[in-house]
Every structure is written in structure tokens, then in C-alpha cells.
Design an enzyme around this catalytic site. Structure first.
Site: not given
Ligand code: NAD
Length: 479
Positions: A175, A250, A284, A383
Site C-alpha cells: 500500500k 520504521e 526519517c 519531528e
Molecule cells: P504516515 O504514518 O502518515 O503514513 C505512512 C503510511 O501509513 C501511508 O501509506 C499511510 O497511508 C498509511 N496509514 C495511515 N494511517 C494508517 C492507519 N490507521 N493504518 C494503517 N496504515 C495507515 O507517514 P507519512 O506522513 O506518509 O510519512 C512520514 C513519516 O514516515 C515520518 O514520521 C517519517 O519519519 C517516517 N519515515 C520513517 C522511515 C524509517 O525508515 N524509519 C522512513 C521514511 C519515513
């Protein structure tokens, strides 16, 4: 405009409820795609295709070397289609063409090559511990894996999950984030071309609440590999616990980039800048807190501000652009609210701080640097996920370690020094999954990446990621 469908069981299909959503180009706010918005019924269809491909299909039973050959083929197809993949990546994310085409898409290809080579090297152990029995372990794929990925590195972070999962023999559903599904949709075409059997790899575009949560709750899914915010990760973890799913998370970070007085200052300045401004700070592991030793502080801050002001912000496809637009209006406003809070709390603005007004359209923000930040201020604690840097002074090694570790996160850290003993002492003292010494933001397919503390658990890349898609079966043969 691109019209994108779901990819289920090797075929392109409309969402069962006929719903769709738009993707926007953050560089000019134009609509670039309409994508199918999957419903719960589509989640069921994708899980049952992946389930069948795992339980009955050839993938987990296929000769491991043949799986490896298919992964190798995917690596070369990624290379062949790198221009198109990079174009789609930049179109949705606003990241520069250079970053997409020269760094991230090629790295994704290397990740496939790395796991292609490992797919026939997965094995268990024999244990010489008893006379009356033959004891051994074998490794088997976990089953159906659901990957949920964010929008900042849509293709690369997907590759980090897809390649080890397929090498292990799992089948899967991915997804993508709704803002950035296009590169991974193109990858589905490459899967068909490479001979990945139907059902092994499926894509569901749609909302986090319906599709993401639908996969997390689905009894037909065995493992969730989630990358995203700590907030959503916590919800995913709690929900996945109800069916005891295997899970890797992650999550976010607030990583320290520590500059000691004996550092190579030129290199440290470069490291501080790429640490926060690569991919507009939407990383991240961004080095969003630069800690600078007091004896070099004033001079370092001055040079950092000067260099940040010179960074070229502009259209991501334009040559020479170092920073494209941030991903969305809401991310832009989020960063601006952090900038305001920093001013309110008394931090000193040394570069940027505003939306760029020379663009009529698009979400352009100046590379922003605040000095004299204390670790208690909101910009140093939370963050931001944007091009906003906090510079914090420190006196000595112990104070640097204390500031670096005073965060609930523990994803990454950077250390700049020419003293090897100081470097290694600091490596040991910092609670982070990755520590770079005299470098920042560098990755290798073999080097595991993941978080301590609230930055998550489990590892991507390396042997560790492969292991996370495998179950260990213990076998006791009585003699
Ligand atoms: P997000 O948590 O909003 O979304 C991540 C994914 O989860 C998306 O595909 C989203 O549609 C899905 N999602 C949202 N709500 C959900 C739910 N209730 N149940 C299941 N899935 C759901 O994050 P984002 O805004 O897309 O990305 C930014 C975040 O990702 C930042 O906090 C960043 O630090 C983190 N990040 C971490 C890493 C790592 O390797 N540690 C890498 C990249 C990004």
C-alpha cells in the site's frame, strides 16, 4: 493525466466501489493522476490472491536460485526504466531529478541485486548437542506480507521491503502513500515482465484507514512491514497485536549530527547541510539537530547560514536545483508553524524562514536554519519532516551525548571528529540504529537500517531484513 488502477493477481482492476483520488505535482499543484481508491472488498481480493499464491502457488516452493534470477531480472528492468521511474518519482514528490535518477532509483536496483544473490543462501543450522537425537532448524517464509510505505522515498523504501520479502519466498501486498503511488505502479509492469507469478505481488492504492488498516487487521496477512510516523506506527502495532502478526516498524526521528571542534570543518558543513536539506528534510533520518562544540560554534553557525542561503530552491526538473518543493500544502504549513514556534521560543533565525514567494504555484520553502536552540524547544523535540534545522551548542563530549540522547527517538546520528577514540566513544554512547562517522545519510544494501526507542524496531536492508521475512522451524529427529 495518468489513470491508475489496482494491481491484483497479476491484473489491473478498478476499485470495486468505483472510487478514486487525485495525485498532485507539488512543483506546480497540477493534477497528474487519478488513482483507484481500494475498498475493503479489494483488500479481501488482494489478500486472497496473495494467500493462494503463497499456499498453493509456485513462489515459496520455487527453486531458490530461480527466485533469485527473477529478482536479478527486476534489478535490470529497474535500471532499464530508471528514467521513467525517476520521472514518476519526481512528479509526485517534488524531489530533484538528480536525487531520483542518480541516487534513489539506482539504489533500489542495487537492493534487488543484493537480495537476488541471497535468495539461495537461506539456511538453518544443525546442532551437535545430543547423542539420542538429530536437531536442526530450517528457515521458511513467513507467508503473506503487507507493506505500508510513506511518501518521502516511495520507490526506494518499497524496494527495501519487496526485495527481501520476495527473496525469502513471501507473497505480498503493498500500500503506497496516497500522495505518491506512481513509481510503484510502474514497477508492477516490471514484475509481469520479469515473470513474477500472478498473486505474488499486489498493489492497493487508497486510504490509510481503509486499505492500511484493512491489511493490518486482515487474518490472511501474516506480517506487516510498516514505514511511517511513530503516531500511526503505534496504532498499527496495537491493531496487529490482535492477530499476533509479525511486524517491523520504521518510524520517525529527530537525529543529532554532532560537530566536534577537531572536525574537518568543510566536510562537517557539507554533512550538516545534506543531513537536513537532502530531499527537503523529508527524511526519517534527517540530521535535524546539529550539535556544535562551543569553541567553534559562532564561526560554524555563520558559515552554515551563508551556505543555506545559497542553496538553489526551484523546479525539481531544473538543472542545478538543490531543493524542490515540499510534498504538500499541509507539510508546508506544518513547517511554517514550527518556524513560528521557534521564533516565539527565542531561537535565532540565521537562514530562510519563509515560503518562497517567487513561485505562483507549488510548495516552496526556504532552507531554514535556527541557531541558539535549546533541546527543550519544540523545533528540537518534534519531528518536522521539512527543511528546518536546529543548531544547539555544547561544551564537551558528555554534554553532547546527553543532548543527543534526550529524545524519544533513536534512528540515526552523525559524528564529525578526527579523533578516532572520541568517535568510537561517541558511537557507543549514542542510542541510535545507525551512526555515521564523518558522513551523513549514506546507505548500503548490506548495512541494516532501523531504529532504537520510538523510532521503531526490526531492520531494513542487510541479512537482518531477510531474516525478518522468515520463520525458524525447529526439527527434532529421535534416533
Ligand atoms: P504516515 O504514518 O502518515 O503514513 C505512512 C503510511 O501509513 C501511508 O501509506 C499511510 O497511508 C498509511 N496509514 C495511515 N494511517 C494508517 C492507519 N490507521 N493504518 C494503517 N496504515 C495507515 O507517514 P507519512 O506522513 O506518509 O510519512 C512520514 C513519516 O514516515 C515520518 O514520521 C517519517 O519519519 C517516517 N519515515 C520513517 C522511515 C524509517 O525508515 N524509519 C522512513 C521514511 C519515513
Amino acid at each position: 493525466m495518468i489513470e491508475a488502477k489496482l494491481f491484483i493477481n497479476g491484473s489491473w482492476t478498478e476499485a470495486k466501489n468505483g472510487e478514486s483520488f487525485f495525485c498532485i505535482n507539488p512543483a506546480d499543484e497540477s493534477q497528474v493522476a487519478t488513482c483507484a481508491s481500494a475498498s475493503t472488498a479489494d483488500v479481501d481480493a488482494a489478500v486472497s490472491a496473495a494467500r493462494k499464491a503463497f499456499d498453493e502457488g509456485p513462489w515459496p516452493k520455487m527453486q531458490a536460485a530461480k527466485r533469485g534470477r527473477i529478482l536479478n531480472k527486476l534489478a535490470s528492468l529497474i535500471q532499464r526504466d530508471a528514467d521513467e521511474l525517476a520521472r514518476l518519482e519526481t512528479l509526485c514528490t517534488g524531489k530533484t531529478w538528480f536525487d531520483s535518477r542518480k541516487i534513489e532509483i539506482p539504489f533500489a536496483g542495487q537492493v534487488f541485486s543484493y537480495y537476488a544473490g541471497l535468495s539461495d543462501k537461506i539456511g538453518g543450522r544443525t546442532l551437535p548437542s545430543r547423542e539420542d537425537a538429530f536437531l536442526m532448524t530450517i528457515k521458511q517464509p513467513i507467508g503473506v506480507m503487507a507493506a505500508i510505505v510513506p511518501w518521502n522515498f516511495p520507490f526506494l523504501l518499497s524496494a527495501w521491503k519487496i526485495a527481501p520479502a520476495l527473496a525469502a519466498g513471501c507473497t505480498m501486498i503493498i500500500k503506497p502513500a496516497s500522495l505518491t503511488p506512481l513509481s510503484i505502479l510502474h514497477f508492477a509492469k516490471l514484475c509481469k515482465e520479469a515473470g513474477v507469478p500472478p498473486g505474488v505481488f499486489n498493489i492497493l492504492t487508497g486510504s490509510g484507514s481503509t486499505v492500511g488498516m484493512g491489511l493490518v487487521q486482515h487474518p490472511g496477512v501474516d506480517k506487516i512491514a510498516f514505514t511511517g510516523s511513530t503516531e500511526v506506527g503505534q496504532i498499527v502495532q496495537a491493531e496487529a497485536a490482535k492477530t499476533c502478526k509479525r511486524i517491523t516498524l520504521e518510524l520517525g526521528g529527530k537525529s543529532p549530527n554532532i560537530i566536534f571542534e577537531d572536525a574537518d570543518i568543510k566536510a562537517a558543513l557539507r554533512g550538516a547541510l545534506t543531513g537536513i536539506f537532502y530531499n527537503k528534510g523529508e527524511v526519517c533520518a534527517a540530521g535535524s539537530r546539529v550539535l556544535v562544540q562551543r569553541s567553534i560554534y559562532d564561526n560554524f553557525v555563520e558559515q552554515l547560514g551563508e551556505k543555506a542561503r545559497k542553496l538553489k530552491v526551484g523546479g525539481p526538473m531544473e538543472e542545478g536545483t538543490r531543493m524542490g518543493p515540499v510534498i504538500s500544502d499541509s507539510q508546508l504549513n506544518n513547517a511554517l508553524s514550527f518556524i513560528q514556534s521557534a521564533k516565539d521560543e527565542g531561537a535565532r533565525l540565521v537562514a530562510g524562514g519563509k515560503r518562497l514567494t517567487e513561485f505562483d504555484k507549488g510548495f516552496y520553502l526556504e532552507p531554514t536554519v535556527f541557531a541558539d536552540v535549546s533541546n527543550e524547544m519544540r523545533i528540537a523535540k518534534e519531528e518536522i519532516f521539512g527543511p528546518v534545522l536546529s543548531v544547539i551548542p555544547f561544551e564537551d563530549e558528555t554534554e553532547a551525548w546527553n543532548i543527543a540522547n534526550a529524545t524519544p527517538y533513536g534512528l540515526a546520528a552523525g559524528i564529525w571528529t578526527q579523533d578516532i577514540s572520541r568517535a568510537l566513544r561517541t558511537v557507543k554512547a549514542i542510542s541510535a540504529g545507525t551512526v555515521w562517522v564523518n558522513a551523513y545519510n549514506l546507505y548500503d544494501p548490506g548495512l541494516p537500517f532501523g531504529g532504537f526507542k520510538q523510532s521503531g524496531f526490526g531492520r531494513e536492508l542487510g541479512l537482518e531484513a531477510l531474516e525478518s521475512y522468515l520463520e525458524t522451524k525447529s526439527i527434532w529427529v529421535q534416533l
